[in-house]
Design a protein around this motif. Sequence first.
Motif, PDB file in Angstrom:
ATOM      1  N   ALA A 103       0.831  -1.195   0.000  1.00 53.03           N
ATOM      2  CA  ALA A 103       0.000   0.000   0.000  1.00 53.03           C
ATOM      3  C   ALA A 103       0.870   1.251   0.000  1.00 53.03           C
ATOM      4  CB  ALA A 103      -0.913  -0.009   1.227  1.00 53.03           C
ATOM      5  N   LEU A 104       1.926   1.203   0.797  1.00 61.61           N
ATOM      6  CA  LEU A 104       2.817   2.357   0.861  1.00 61.61           C
ATOM      7  C   LEU A 104       3.484   2.607  -0.481  1.00 61.61           C
ATOM      8  CD1 LEU A 104       4.557   2.023   4.327  1.00 61.61           C
ATOM      9  CD2 LEU A 104       3.145   3.913   3.520  1.00 61.61           C
ATOM     10  N   GLU A 105       3.882   1.508  -1.126  1.00 59.50           N
ATOM     11  CA  GLU A 105       4.525   1.649  -2.430  1.00 59.50           C
ATOM     12  C   GLU A 105       3.573   2.258  -3.449  1.00 59.50           C
ATOM     13  OE1 GLU A 105       6.219  -2.139  -3.292  1.00 59.50           O
ATOM     14  OE2 GLU A 105       7.852  -1.758  -1.896  1.00 59.50           O
ATOM     15  N   LYS A 106       2.326   1.820  -3.390  1.00 62.36           N
ATOM     16  CA  LYS A 106       1.325   2.381  -4.301  1.00 62.36           C
ATOM     17  C   LYS A 106       1.163   3.880  -4.045  1.00 62.36           C
ATOM     18  CE  LYS A 106      -1.614  -1.519  -5.401  1.00 62.36           C
ATOM     19  NZ  LYS A 106      -2.772  -2.269  -4.904  1.00 62.36           N
ATOM     20  N   LEU A 107       1.141   4.192  -2.756  1.00 61.03           N
ATOM     21  CA  LEU A 107       0.997   5.598  -2.392  1.00 61.03           C
ATOM     22  C   LEU A 107       2.143   6.420  -2.966  1.00 61.03           C
ATOM     23  CD1 LEU A 107      -0.217   6.014   1.281  1.00 61.03           C
ATOM     24  CD2 LEU A 107      -0.950   7.298  -0.726  1.00 61.03           C
ATOM     25  N   ARG A 111       2.292   9.447  -5.739  1.00 59.61           N
ATOM     26  CA  ARG A 111       2.859  10.777  -5.517  1.00 59.61           C
ATOM     27  C   ARG A 111       3.830  11.174  -6.602  1.00 59.61           C
ATOM     28  NH1 ARG A 111       4.219  10.862   0.827  1.00 59.61           N
ATOM     29  NH2 ARG A 111       2.073  10.826   1.547  1.00 59.61           N
ATOM     30  N   GLU A 112       4.525  10.119  -7.107  1.00 61.09           N
ATOM     31  CA  GLU A 112       5.540  10.431  -8.109  1.00 61.09           C
ATOM     32  C   GLU A 112       4.924  10.825  -9.438  1.00 61.09           C
ATOM     33  OE1 GLU A 112       8.219   7.150  -8.205  1.00 61.09           O
ATOM     34  OE2 GLU A 112       8.893   7.568  -6.180  1.00 61.09           O
TER      35      GLU A 112
END
Length: 113
Positions: A103-107, A111-112
Amino acid sequence: MSGGNAIRGTRVGAGPMGESERGESAPRRRVSYWCANGHESRPSFAAEAELPESWDCPRCGLPAGQDQEKPPAVPRTEPYKSHLAYVKERRSESDGEAILTEALEKLRARREL
Ligand SMILES: [Zn+2]
């Protein structure tokens, strides 16, 4: 009258012994019980009381029986169960971690953009 609490405080463990402490000289008998570890305990019972088949050893807590040759079997507390539960717990924990990382990676990816 005082001292009732003190008496209660010194009584160890199982209940049925406290009953006959009334000052009457009720006839009592001592019975020997042996546990699987060879500990002997000798609780006393009122003469007319029915003897329990087993008695918890006050030293190690195992059930003790009147037959010294054949003490009651040690009850199996299954260590595998709790171990398995532990493993399961850990697994779901790391699963949860994986999900969280994803989930954090998706977030971050979002953002990128
Ligand atoms: Zn014992």
